[in-house]
Design a protein around this motif. Structure first.
Motif, PDB file in Angstrom:
ATOM      1  N   SER A 252       0.840  -1.189   0.000  1.00 18.16           N
ATOM      2  CA  SER A 252       0.000   0.000   0.000  1.00 18.16           C
ATOM      3  C   SER A 252       0.875   1.239   0.000  1.00 18.16           C
ATOM      4  CB  SER A 252      -0.907   0.026   1.229  1.00 18.16           C
ATOM      5  OG  SER A 252      -1.761  -1.094   1.271  1.00 18.16           O
ATOM      6  N   CYS A 253       0.364   2.296  -0.583  1.00 19.48           N
ATOM      7  CA  CYS A 253       1.049   3.584  -0.584  1.00 19.48           C
ATOM      8  C   CYS A 253       0.017   4.653  -0.247  1.00 19.48           C
ATOM      9  CB  CYS A 253       1.690   3.857  -1.932  1.00 19.48           C
ATOM     10  SG  CYS A 253       2.412   5.511  -2.098  1.00 19.48           S
ATOM     11  N   ALA A 254       0.242   5.343   0.854  1.00 19.87           N
ATOM     12  CA  ALA A 254      -0.657   6.406   1.285  1.00 19.87           C
ATOM     13  C   ALA A 254      -0.055   7.756   0.930  1.00 19.87           C
ATOM     14  CB  ALA A 254      -0.886   6.308   2.783  1.00 19.87           C
ATOM     15  N   ALA A 255      -0.820   8.570   0.231  1.00 25.14           N
ATOM     16  CA  ALA A 255      -0.351   9.889  -0.185  1.00 25.14           C
ATOM     17  C   ALA A 255      -1.003  10.963   0.664  1.00 25.14           C
ATOM     18  CB  ALA A 255      -0.669  10.129  -1.653  1.00 25.14           C
TER      19      ALA A 255
ATOM     20  N   TYR B   6      -2.058  13.151 -10.310  1.00 28.20           N
ATOM     21  CA  TYR B   6      -0.824  12.391 -10.374  1.00 28.20           C
ATOM     22  C   TYR B   6      -1.015  11.017 -11.015  1.00 28.20           C
ATOM     23  CZ  TYR B   6       1.492  15.691  -7.268  1.00 28.20           C
ATOM     24  OH  TYR B   6       2.052  16.813  -6.724  1.00 28.20           O
ATOM     25  N   ALA B   7      -0.076  10.654 -11.882  1.00 29.81           N
ATOM     26  CA  ALA B   7       0.094   9.254 -12.226  1.00 29.81           C
ATOM     27  C   ALA B   7       0.944   8.633 -11.128  1.00 29.81           C
ATOM     28  CB  ALA B   7       0.798   9.117 -13.570  1.00 29.81           C
ATOM     29  N   VAL B   8       0.684   7.387 -10.804  1.00 29.48           N
ATOM     30  CA  VAL B   8       1.395   6.744  -9.710  1.00 29.48           C
ATOM     31  C   VAL B   8       2.036   5.464 -10.219  1.00 29.48           C
ATOM     32  CG1 VAL B   8       1.262   5.955  -7.334  1.00 29.48           C
ATOM     33  CG2 VAL B   8      -0.358   7.650  -8.144  1.00 29.48           C
ATOM     34  N   ALA B   9       3.172   5.144  -9.660  1.00 30.72           N
ATOM     35  CA  ALA B   9       3.890   3.958 -10.099  1.00 30.72           C
ATOM     36  C   ALA B   9       4.542   3.268  -8.903  1.00 30.72           C
ATOM     37  CB  ALA B   9       4.968   4.342 -11.113  1.00 30.72           C
ATOM     38  N   TRP B  10       4.816   2.005  -9.109  1.00 29.66           N
ATOM     39  CA  TRP B  10       5.664   1.244  -8.194  1.00 29.66           C
ATOM     40  C   TRP B  10       6.959   0.917  -8.918  1.00 29.66           C
ATOM     41  CZ3 TRP B  10       4.796   0.396  -3.137  1.00 29.66           C
ATOM     42  CH2 TRP B  10       3.492   0.559  -2.652  1.00 29.66           C
ATOM     43  N   TYR B  11       8.063   1.167  -8.240  1.00 24.95           N
ATOM     44  CA  TYR B  11       9.384   0.790  -8.708  1.00 24.95           C
ATOM     45  C   TYR B  11       9.979  -0.189  -7.686  1.00 24.95           C
ATOM     46  CZ  TYR B  11       9.598   4.695 -12.066  1.00 24.95           C
ATOM     47  OH  TYR B  11       9.382   5.543 -13.122  1.00 24.95           O
ATOM     48  N   ARG B  12      11.019  -0.877  -8.116  1.00 21.64           N
ATOM     49  CA  ARG B  12      11.733  -1.725  -7.167  1.00 21.64           C
ATOM     50  C   ARG B  12      13.224  -1.684  -7.459  1.00 21.64           C
ATOM     51  NH1 ARG B  12       9.579  -7.749  -9.017  1.00 21.64           N
ATOM     52  NH2 ARG B  12      10.689  -7.884 -11.025  1.00 21.64           N
TER      53      ARG B  12
ATOM     54  N   TYR C  65      10.663  -1.879  -2.584  1.00 16.95           N
ATOM     55  CA  TYR C  65       9.633  -1.374  -3.475  1.00 16.95           C
ATOM     56  C   TYR C  65       9.294   0.067  -3.087  1.00 16.95           C
ATOM     57  CZ  TYR C  65       8.880  -5.926  -5.548  1.00 16.95           C
ATOM     58  OH  TYR C  65       9.041  -7.104  -6.252  1.00 16.95           O
ATOM     59  N   TYR C  66       9.283   0.924  -4.102  1.00 10.81           N
ATOM     60  CA  TYR C  66       9.065   2.352  -3.897  1.00 10.81           C
ATOM     61  C   TYR C  66       7.799   2.818  -4.618  1.00 10.81           C
ATOM     62  CZ  TYR C  66      13.977   2.495  -2.455  1.00 10.81           C
ATOM     63  OH  TYR C  66      15.174   2.285  -1.817  1.00 10.81           O
ATOM     64  N   CYS C  67       7.068   3.665  -3.947  1.00 11.68           N
ATOM     65  CA  CYS C  67       5.921   4.337  -4.540  1.00 11.68           C
ATOM     66  C   CYS C  67       6.389   5.658  -5.142  1.00 11.68           C
ATOM     67  CB  CYS C  67       4.874   4.578  -3.456  1.00 11.68           C
ATOM     68  SG  CYS C  67       3.367   5.372  -4.009  1.00 11.68           S
ATOM     69  N   ASN C  68       5.858   5.973  -6.308  1.00  7.54           N
ATOM     70  CA  ASN C  68       6.240   7.192  -7.015  1.00  7.54           C
ATOM     71  C   ASN C  68       4.978   7.887  -7.516  1.00  7.54           C
ATOM     72  OD1 ASN C  68       6.455   8.099 -10.082  1.00  7.54           O
ATOM     73  ND2 ASN C  68       8.404   8.644  -9.128  1.00  7.54           N
ATOM     74  N   ALA C  69       4.905   9.188  -7.311  1.00  7.07           N
ATOM     75  CA  ALA C  69       3.795   9.986  -7.830  1.00  7.07           C
ATOM     76  C   ALA C  69       4.359  11.081  -8.717  1.00  7.07           C
ATOM     77  CB  ALA C  69       2.994  10.581  -6.686  1.00  7.07           C
ATOM     78  N   GLU C  70       3.811  11.204  -9.909  1.00  7.48           N
ATOM     79  CA  GLU C  70       4.357  12.153 -10.870  1.00  7.48           C
ATOM     80  C   GLU C  70       3.249  12.977 -11.501  1.00  7.48           C
ATOM     81  OE1 GLU C  70       7.279  10.507 -13.486  1.00  7.48           O
ATOM     82  OE2 GLU C  70       6.931  11.995 -15.023  1.00  7.48           O
ATOM     83  N   SER C  71       3.471  14.285 -11.520  1.00  5.78           N
ATOM     84  CA  SER C  71       2.549  15.211 -12.157  1.00  5.78           C
ATOM     85  C   SER C  71       3.352  16.199 -12.984  1.00  5.78           C
ATOM     86  CB  SER C  71       1.727  15.951 -11.102  1.00  5.78           C
ATOM     87  OG  SER C  71       1.055  17.061 -11.673  1.00  5.78           O
ATOM     88  N   THR C  72       2.907  16.472 -14.214  1.00  2.00           N
ATOM     89  CA  THR C  72       3.593  17.459 -15.049  1.00  2.00           C
ATOM     90  C   THR C  72       3.457  18.854 -14.463  1.00  2.00           C
ATOM     91  OG1 THR C  72       1.633  17.650 -16.424  1.00  2.00           O
ATOM     92  CG2 THR C  72       3.320  16.098 -17.141  1.00  2.00           C
TER      93      THR C  72
ATOM     94  N   THR D  28       7.486  15.467  -9.046  1.00  2.00           N
ATOM     95  CA  THR D  28       7.634  14.039  -8.791  1.00  2.00           C
ATOM     96  C   THR D  28       8.027  13.806  -7.341  1.00  2.00           C
ATOM     97  OG1 THR D  28       8.331  13.660 -11.078  1.00  2.00           O
ATOM     98  CG2 THR D  28       8.896  11.957  -9.473  1.00  2.00           C
ATOM     99  N   TYR D  29       7.428  12.780  -6.739  1.00  2.00           N
ATOM    100  CA  TYR D  29       7.694  12.465  -5.344  1.00  2.00           C
ATOM    101  C   TYR D  29       7.885  10.965  -5.169  1.00  2.00           C
ATOM    102  CZ  TYR D  29       6.035  17.198  -4.713  1.00  2.00           C
ATOM    103  OH  TYR D  29       5.887  18.556  -4.797  1.00  2.00           O
ATOM    104  N   TRP D  30       8.693  10.628  -4.157  1.00  2.00           N
ATOM    105  CA  TRP D  30       9.006   9.223  -3.849  1.00  2.00           C
ATOM    106  C   TRP D  30       8.710   8.923  -2.387  1.00  2.00           C
ATOM    107  CZ3 TRP D  30      10.734   5.751  -7.479  1.00  2.00           C
ATOM    108  CH2 TRP D  30      11.196   6.269  -8.689  1.00  2.00           C
TER     109      TRP D  30
END
Length: 116
Positions: free
Chosen positions: A21-24, A32-38, A93-100, A104-106
């Protein structure tokens, strides 16, 4: 202040499942588009899955059919359901939120270990 906080990591046996889970907070989440990275030990950070504000999802080939990303805009939450886990899924595993518009936030990351 923008914050992304991941949870749900842990130790699981091969073939098992976990739900991350990722709480913003502090963000206009719908923008925001949101992504999971690892990132595995000693390796680069790789994209796992993305989901747009409208709910369109994409996945890395290595997790297609096993992982599912979802989001709840009202709760400002993003989830990663991970099934049929393999040892090679072991990573932070990292949560990422990106908005033009807003940038961008991690998150700080959550550890997932797949081992018997």
């Amino acid at each position: 202040q923008v914050q992304l906080v991941e949870s749900g990591g842990g130790l699981v046996q091969p073939g098992g499942s976990l739900r991350l889970s990722c709480a913003a907070s502090g963000v206009r989440f719908n923008y925001y588009a949101v992504a999971w990275y690892r990132q595995a030990l000693g390796k680069q950070r790789d994209l796992v899955a993305t989901i747009t504000s409208g709910g369109s999802a994409n996945y890395a080939d290595s997790v297609k059919g096993r992982f599912t990303i979802s989001r709840d805009n009202a709760k400002k939450m993003v989830y990663l359901q991970m099934n049929s886990l393999k040892p090679e899924d072991t990573a932070v595993y990292y949560c990422n939120a990106e908005s033009t518009i807003y940038g961008t936030y991690w998150g700080q990351g959550t550890h997932v270990t797949v081992s018997s």
